[in-house]
Design an enzyme around this catalytic site. Structure first.
Site, PDB file in Angstrom:
ATOM      1  N   GLU A  33       0.842  -1.207   0.000  1.00  0.00           N
ATOM      2  CA  GLU A  33       0.000   0.000   0.000  1.00  0.00           C
ATOM      3  C   GLU A  33       0.870   1.249   0.000  1.00  0.00           C
ATOM      4  OE1 GLU A  33      -2.449   1.398  -0.745  1.00  0.00           O
ATOM      5  OE2 GLU A  33      -4.280   0.878   0.284  1.00  0.00           O
ATOM      6  N   ASP A  34       0.334   2.324  -0.515  1.00  0.00           N
ATOM      7  CA  ASP A  34       1.039   3.606  -0.433  1.00  0.00           C
ATOM      8  C   ASP A  34       0.858   4.212   0.958  1.00  0.00           C
ATOM      9  OD1 ASP A  34      -1.677   4.053  -0.854  1.00  0.00           O
ATOM     10  OD2 ASP A  34      -1.403   5.553  -2.429  1.00  0.00           O
ATOM     11  N   ASP A  88      -4.645   4.924   5.996  1.00  0.00           N
ATOM     12  CA  ASP A  88      -5.205   6.075   6.681  1.00  0.00           C
ATOM     13  C   ASP A  88      -6.316   5.570   7.605  1.00  0.00           C
ATOM     14  OD1 ASP A  88      -5.069   8.846   6.863  1.00  0.00           O
ATOM     15  OD2 ASP A  88      -6.663   9.162   5.422  1.00  0.00           O
ATOM     16  N   THR A  89      -7.561   5.589   7.171  1.00  0.00           N
ATOM     17  CA  THR A  89      -8.624   5.003   7.983  1.00  0.00           C
ATOM     18  C   THR A  89      -8.492   3.483   8.003  1.00  0.00           C
ATOM     19  OG1 THR A  89     -10.161   4.742   6.134  1.00  0.00           O
ATOM     20  CG2 THR A  89     -10.213   6.843   7.312  1.00  0.00           C
ATOM     21  N   GLY A  90      -7.910   2.932   6.939  1.00  0.00           N
ATOM     22  CA  GLY A  90      -7.768   1.484   6.827  1.00  0.00           C
ATOM     23  C   GLY A  90      -8.984   0.816   6.202  1.00  0.00           C
ATOM     24  N   THR A 138     -10.267   0.979   3.115  1.00  0.00           N
ATOM     25  CA  THR A 138     -10.031   0.409   1.785  1.00  0.00           C
ATOM     26  C   THR A 138      -9.327  -0.943   1.917  1.00  0.00           C
ATOM     27  OG1 THR A 138      -9.643   2.674   1.033  1.00  0.00           O
ATOM     28  CG2 THR A 138      -9.053   0.908  -0.490  1.00  0.00           C
ATOM     29  N   LEU A 139      -8.265  -0.934   2.703  1.00  0.00           N
ATOM     30  CA  LEU A 139      -7.464  -2.138   2.858  1.00  0.00           C
ATOM     31  C   LEU A 139      -8.250  -3.260   3.539  1.00  0.00           C
ATOM     32  CD1 LEU A 139      -4.754  -3.302   2.360  1.00  0.00           C
ATOM     33  CD2 LEU A 139      -3.985  -2.421   4.544  1.00  0.00           C
ATOM     34  N   ASP A 160      -1.356  11.137  -4.845  1.00  0.00           N
ATOM     35  CA  ASP A 160      -1.945  12.283  -5.556  1.00  0.00           C
ATOM     36  C   ASP A 160      -2.854  13.109  -4.674  1.00  0.00           C
ATOM     37  OD1 ASP A 160      -4.063  10.248  -5.425  1.00  0.00           O
ATOM     38  OD2 ASP A 160      -5.182  11.622  -6.692  1.00  0.00           O
ATOM     39  N   ARG A 216       1.709  13.131  -8.513  1.00  0.00           N
ATOM     40  CA  ARG A 216       2.222  11.766  -8.374  1.00  0.00           C
ATOM     41  C   ARG A 216       3.698  11.676  -8.760  1.00  0.00           C
ATOM     42  NH1 ARG A 216      -2.156   8.238  -7.540  1.00  0.00           N
ATOM     43  NH2 ARG A 216      -4.079   8.732  -8.626  1.00  0.00           N
TER      44      ARG A 216
HETATM   45  P1  IMP Z   1      -8.061   4.649   3.751  1.00  0.00           P
HETATM   46  O1  IMP Z   1      -9.104   3.725   3.217  1.00  0.00           O
HETATM   47  O2  IMP Z   1      -8.638   5.814   4.513  1.00  0.00           O
HETATM   48  O3  IMP Z   1      -6.975   3.949   4.531  1.00  0.00           O
HETATM   49  O4  IMP Z   1      -7.465   5.376   2.507  1.00  0.00           O
HETATM   50  C1  IMP Z   1      -6.362   4.919   1.877  1.00  0.00           C
HETATM   51  C2  IMP Z   1      -6.237   5.584   0.537  1.00  0.00           C
HETATM   52  O5  IMP Z   1      -6.624   6.971   0.558  1.00  0.00           O
HETATM   53  C3  IMP Z   1      -4.784   5.575   0.153  1.00  0.00           C
HETATM   54  O6  IMP Z   1      -4.452   4.377  -0.525  1.00  0.00           O
HETATM   55  C4  IMP Z   1      -4.680   6.815  -0.709  1.00  0.00           C
HETATM   56  O7  IMP Z   1      -5.071   6.522  -2.027  1.00  0.00           O
HETATM   57  C5  IMP Z   1      -5.679   7.772  -0.106  1.00  0.00           C
HETATM   58  N1  IMP Z   1      -5.022   8.658   0.886  1.00  0.00           N
HETATM   59  C6  IMP Z   1      -5.192   8.661   2.215  1.00  0.00           C
HETATM   60  N2  IMP Z   1      -4.400   9.587   2.822  1.00  0.00           N
HETATM   61  C7  IMP Z   1      -3.711  10.189   1.843  1.00  0.00           C
HETATM   62  C8  IMP Z   1      -2.693  11.231   1.825  1.00  0.00           C
HETATM   63  O8  IMP Z   1      -2.231  11.800   2.842  1.00  0.00           O
HETATM   64  N3  IMP Z   1      -2.215  11.564   0.590  1.00  0.00           N
HETATM   65  C9  IMP Z   1      -2.652  10.974  -0.566  1.00  0.00           C
HETATM   66  N4  IMP Z   1      -3.571   9.992  -0.583  1.00  0.00           N
HETATM   67  C10 IMP Z   1      -4.096   9.598   0.600  1.00  0.00           C
HETATM   68 MG    MG Z   2      -3.941   4.231  -2.660  1.00  0.00          MG
END
Ligand code: IMP
Ligand code: MG
Length: 194
Positions: free
Chosen positions: A100-101, A104-106, A108-109, A160, A166
């Site tokens: 993963e890049d 954040d909230t987790g 998506t993963l 992005d 990017r």
């Molecule tokens: P999550 O589901 O909130 O964990 O979101 C994860 C996805 O949100 C990452 O894979 C990114 O694509 C995007 N994202 C979350 N935080 C950032 C950030 O600080 N910069 C850029 N993209 C982010």
């Molecule tokens: Mg991503």
């Protein structure tokens, strides 16, 4: 690199990233000796990290990508993703390292790991370039972590903001003022491009 002023400063420099990625590569190579893991990334955010990471892992491995789309940016729909491009290789019985890049909230993963574990891989671990534990909404096991961040929105090195930045070779902090919700006239429809 010349910028339009939206990136306030580098949070992690090119050199810092390169050193950390080398470290992750060494760790992964040590842990997966003889296992030929499949490294799985999500387009598009992981493409730069993945390119560097696989070259830092000096052993046989496979690389594959998925593309997903989120249904919408609201809290209720954030974890809901649709697979636009699935894996080319079968992961059943294989050792999968999910790359993963940023976590954040987790949400998506969390969704994707559920989908992938249903395919019965021999093992499934997570490697993330960036971890933002303070914003986590669901607990996730992270085996390999590049950097931990407290707050702020990072762009560059594949990450992005509305598809821009990017290509920055470092990880930069985006000007907070750009993160306010768009007014109704600027509203964009939900789209993919994780
Ligand atoms: P999550 O589901 O909130 O964990 O979101 C994860 C996805 O949100 C990452 O894979 C990114 O694509 C995007 N994202 C979350 N935080 C950032 C950030 O600080 N910069 C850029 N993209 C982010
Ligand atoms: Mg991503």
């Amino acid at each position: 690199m010349a910028l339009d002023g939206a990136v306030t400063r580098a949070a992690f420099s090119e050199a810092e990233i390169a050193e950390r990625v080398r470290g992750l590569g060494d760790e992964i190579a040590r842990d997966y000796v003889g296992l030929e893991p499949v490294l799985v990334g999500i387009l598009k955010g992981t493409f730069v990290f993945m390119a560097d990471l696989v070259r830092a892992i000096t052993m046989p491995l496979l690389v594959d990508f998925m593309a997903i789309s989120r249904y919408g940016p609201t809290a209720q729909t954030k974890g809901v993703v649709r697979i636009l491009k699935d894996l080319d290789v079968s992961i059943t019985g294989r050792h999968v390292l999910f790359v993963e890049d940023i976590i954040d909230t987790g949400m998506t993963l969390h969704y994707i790991l559920r989908t992938l574990s249903a395919r019965r891989p021999a093992s499934l671990k997570v490697c993330t370039l960036l971890d933002v534990p303070r914003r986590r909404l669901v607990e996730l096991p992270i085996a390999y972590r590049g950097f931990t961040m407290e707050n702020g929105f990072l762009v560059g090195y594949g990450l992005d903001f509305r598809e821009r930045y990017r290509n920055l070779p470092y990880l930069g902090l985006l000007d907070e003022r750009l993160l306010r919700p768009p007014s109704a006239s600027e509203q964009v429809p939900p789209s993919g491009g994780a």
